[in-house]
Motif scaffolding. Structure first.
Motif, PDB file in Angstrom:
ATOM      1  N   UNK A 204     -10.215 -10.477 -23.233  1.00 21.56           N
ATOM      2  CA  UNK A 204     -11.167 -10.240 -22.138  1.00 21.56           C
ATOM      3  C   UNK A 204     -11.515 -11.472 -21.330  1.00 21.56           C
ATOM      4  N   UNK A 205     -11.091 -12.649 -21.787  1.00 18.65           N
ATOM      5  CA  UNK A 205     -11.416 -13.876 -21.078  1.00 18.65           C
ATOM      6  C   UNK A 205     -10.191 -14.503 -20.415  1.00 18.65           C
ATOM      7  N   UNK A 206      -9.127 -13.715 -20.314  1.00 15.88           N
ATOM      8  CA  UNK A 206      -7.902 -14.147 -19.643  1.00 15.88           C
ATOM      9  C   UNK A 206      -7.546 -13.083 -18.617  1.00 15.88           C
ATOM     10  N   UNK A 207      -7.287 -13.514 -17.376  1.00 15.63           N
ATOM     11  CA  UNK A 207      -6.952 -12.560 -16.309  1.00 15.63           C
ATOM     12  C   UNK A 207      -5.700 -11.781 -16.690  1.00 15.63           C
ATOM     13  N   UNK A 208      -5.782 -10.471 -16.564  1.00 15.41           N
ATOM     14  CA  UNK A 208      -4.670  -9.604 -16.945  1.00 15.41           C
ATOM     15  C   UNK A 208      -3.604  -9.580 -15.862  1.00 15.41           C
ATOM     16  N   UNK A 209      -2.366  -9.680 -16.296  1.00 15.11           N
ATOM     17  CA  UNK A 209      -1.221  -9.518 -15.406  1.00 15.11           C
ATOM     18  C   UNK A 209      -0.652  -8.117 -15.634  1.00 15.11           C
ATOM     19  N   UNK A 210      -0.599  -7.328 -14.574  1.00 16.48           N
ATOM     20  CA  UNK A 210      -0.198  -5.925 -14.696  1.00 16.48           C
ATOM     21  C   UNK A 210       1.249  -5.664 -14.319  1.00 16.48           C
ATOM     22  N   UNK A 211       1.864  -6.554 -13.572  1.00 14.77           N
ATOM     23  CA  UNK A 211       3.234  -6.262 -13.175  1.00 14.77           C
ATOM     24  C   UNK A 211       3.859  -7.369 -12.365  1.00 14.77           C
ATOM     25  N   UNK A 212       5.159  -7.252 -12.193  1.00 16.33           N
ATOM     26  CA  UNK A 212       5.948  -8.233 -11.458  1.00 16.33           C
ATOM     27  C   UNK A 212       6.959  -7.496 -10.600  1.00 16.33           C
ATOM     28  N   UNK A 213       7.051  -7.896  -9.342  1.00 13.51           N
ATOM     29  CA  UNK A 213       8.004  -7.278  -8.412  1.00 13.51           C
ATOM     30  C   UNK A 213       8.832  -8.377  -7.756  1.00 13.51           C
ATOM     31  N   UNK A 214      10.071  -8.046  -7.472  1.00 12.91           N
ATOM     32  CA  UNK A 214      10.933  -8.950  -6.714  1.00 12.91           C
ATOM     33  C   UNK A 214      11.402  -8.161  -5.500  1.00 12.91           C
ATOM     34  N   UNK A 215      10.803  -8.460  -4.349  1.00 13.67           N
ATOM     35  CA  UNK A 215      11.049  -7.643  -3.173  1.00 13.67           C
ATOM     36  C   UNK A 215      11.383  -8.524  -1.979  1.00 13.67           C
ATOM     37  N   UNK A 216      12.534  -8.291  -1.386  1.00 10.76           N
ATOM     38  CA  UNK A 216      12.969  -9.005  -0.179  1.00 10.76           C
ATOM     39  C   UNK A 216      12.898 -10.520  -0.363  1.00 10.76           C
ATOM     40  N   UNK A 217      13.263 -10.985  -1.545  1.00 12.86           N
ATOM     41  CA  UNK A 217      13.287 -12.421  -1.812  1.00 12.86           C
ATOM     42  C   UNK A 217      11.949 -13.004  -2.204  1.00 12.86           C
ATOM     43  N   UNK A 218      10.901 -12.195  -2.195  1.00 13.00           N
ATOM     44  CA  UNK A 218       9.567 -12.671  -2.568  1.00 13.00           C
ATOM     45  C   UNK A 218       9.201 -12.166  -3.961  1.00 13.00           C
ATOM     46  N   UNK A 219       8.670 -13.071  -4.769  1.00 13.64           N
ATOM     47  CA  UNK A 219       8.149 -12.685  -6.077  1.00 13.64           C
ATOM     48  C   UNK A 219       6.690 -12.288  -5.891  1.00 13.64           C
ATOM     49  N   UNK A 220       6.329 -11.092  -6.361  1.00 18.46           N
ATOM     50  CA  UNK A 220       4.973 -10.595  -6.209  1.00 18.46           C
ATOM     51  C   UNK A 220       4.416 -10.238  -7.583  1.00 18.46           C
ATOM     52  N   UNK A 221       3.218 -10.726  -7.850  1.00 22.14           N
ATOM     53  CA  UNK A 221       2.598 -10.557  -9.160  1.00 22.14           C
ATOM     54  C   UNK A 221       1.331  -9.726  -8.995  1.00 22.14           C
ATOM     55  N   UNK A 222       1.225  -8.662  -9.777  1.00 23.29           N
ATOM     56  CA  UNK A 222       0.055  -7.791  -9.731  1.00 23.29           C
ATOM     57  C   UNK A 222      -0.929  -8.220 -10.809  1.00 23.29           C
ATOM     58  N   UNK A 223      -2.143  -8.569 -10.392  1.00 23.67           N
ATOM     59  CA  UNK A 223      -3.121  -9.165 -11.286  1.00 23.67           C
ATOM     60  C   UNK A 223      -4.442  -8.419 -11.245  1.00 23.67           C
ATOM     61  N   UNK A 224      -5.213  -8.639 -12.274  1.00 23.76           N
ATOM     62  CA  UNK A 224      -6.583  -8.140 -12.310  1.00 23.76           C
ATOM     63  C   UNK A 224      -7.378  -8.764 -11.167  1.00 23.76           C
ATOM     64  N   UNK A 225      -8.167  -7.962 -10.497  1.00 21.82           N
ATOM     65  CA  UNK A 225      -8.952  -8.460  -9.364  1.00 21.82           C
ATOM     66  C   UNK A 225     -10.316  -8.924  -9.847  1.00 21.82           C
ATOM     67  N   UNK A 226     -10.696 -10.154  -9.471  1.00 17.67           N
ATOM     68  CA  UNK A 226     -11.988 -10.731  -9.823  1.00 17.67           C
ATOM     69  C   UNK A 226     -12.784 -10.906  -8.536  1.00 17.67           C
TER      70      UNK A 226
END
Length: 362
Positions: free
Chosen positions: A133-155
């Motif tokens: 609960x004290x570490x931001x959660x990472x929900x996913x990873x995408x590789x789209x059009x050459x960009x790495x995109x990381x889905x994270x918990x929103x604070x």
């Protein structure tokens, strides 16, 4: 007949050009302290194509079992507004259309080299396995059009960078939560290596979480080494900057504690603890000298005895004498503090800060 030297003259037998007894001592590092890479190397050629890397990333996302909820499809995420940006990328507040759940989407710019992409991918997988609960959660990873995109918990409260916390009970509560996150990471044999105010996030309920271990450090080394190095060095422990100070031995766990203590003191003072003339954006050579050779910063006499002791336990020059995260959780500054229910929430983040998970970019 005398031997002939390479230049054509006679060599002198009594003058040896080499001294086999002279060696350069190298720092001895404990390999167990490295950030673990739980995934085996990709079974691909030495120079895999982008499609091969993308396939491996997608396969890892689909087979990760540490997160029970399915990773939303990128096409199902609606970008609501930009909440931060830098030279490395942009953070967006996004909404999952079918569930209305809010996330932070970190879009990392650039077409990175294959080795860097693999390293980012592996360290994001470490983020995905973190469950605390004290570490931001990472929900996913995408590789789209050459960009790495990381889905994270929103604070929604943003980072603590630039905040001043004069209330010791509130600061003790912040410290307790960060230490709980660090204790968890250290039990998992994960060294954060980049604890600083901008990587400590808070929400409207005053919950504090650790963000950005791994990925930002890689990007800082590859995209903007001159500018980003100052910000990173500012919170480095003395023995990490100059390995001679500890006989070439670097304890990453103790290094995290130094960075943590410096951050807590910065919150209390409202400024970088090494002074105005040696700031985070100043002369980095002077800053390194101050960290390595000056006396460690101390809490002011106006602070409580418990807080002064707490900071001294974190900012001890000898890493072997620094308390661990678990030990610091038992310090009187933490155990004696009681946050009153009427304590006001922290002020809103300044316009320059990023109110989202993993807010700092190099």
């Amino acid at each position: 007949m005398k031997p002939i030297a390479p230049g054509g003259g006679a060599a002198t037998p009594s003058r040896s050009r080499r001294r086999p007894d002279l060696t350069l001592p190298l720092p001895q590092r404990d390999p167990s302290l490295a950030v673990p890479l739980p995934l085996p190397p990709l079974s691909a050629p030495s120079h895999p194509s982008n499609s091969a890397i993308n396939s491996a990333i997608n396969a890892a996302i689909n087979t990760t079992t540490s997160i029970t909820s399915e990773t939303p499809r990128l096409s199902d995420l609606e970008r609501l507004r930009r909440v931060g940006s830098g030279t490395g990328g942009t953070v967006w507040m996004v909404r999952h259309r079918s569930t209305n759940r809010i996330y932070a989407l970190k879009v990392i710019y650039g077409n990175h080299e294959d080795s860097i992409r693999r390293q980012i991918y592996r360290e994001i997988e470490i983020l995905r396995t973190a469950d605390n609960p004290f570490v931001v959660r990472c929900h996913g990873l995408y590789d789209h059009a050459g960009e790495i995109q990381v889905l994270l918990e929103y604070m929604d409260g943003g980072s603590l960078d630039g905040r001043r916390i004069t209330s010791e009970p509130f600061l003790a509560d912040v410290a307790r939560q960060v230490l709980a996150g660090l204790a968890y990471l250290h039990r998992q044999r994960i060294v954060h290596r980049d604890i600083k105010p901008s990587n400590l996030l808070i929400d409207a309920r005053r919950r504090v979480k650790i963000a950005d271990f791994g990925v930002s450090r890689i990007l800082a080394q590859t995209m903007d080494p001159c500018n980003s190095s100052v910000g990173t060095i500012a919170y480095m422990s003395p023995e990490r900057i100059n390995t001679d100070l500890n006989h070439g031995i670097y304890d990453g766990y103790a290094g995290d504690i130094w960075s943590f203590g410096l951050s807590m003191l910065e919150f209390y003072l409202g400024r970088f603890p090494f002074g105005d003339n040696v700031g985070k954006q100043g002369d980095w050579a002077s800053l390194m000298c101050a960290i390595c050779y000056a006396d460690p910063p101390e809490a002011p006499p106006t602070a409580s005895r418990e807080f002064r002791s707490f900071i001294a336990c974190c900012l001890c020059k000898d890493p072997a004498r620094r308390l661990t995260a678990a030990q610091l959780l038992q310090h009187p500054f933490i155990t004696m503090a009681q946050v009153p229910s009427s304590l006001p929430p922290p002020p809103p983040p300044p316009s320059s800060s990023v109110p989202a998970a993993a807010s700092s970019f190099p």
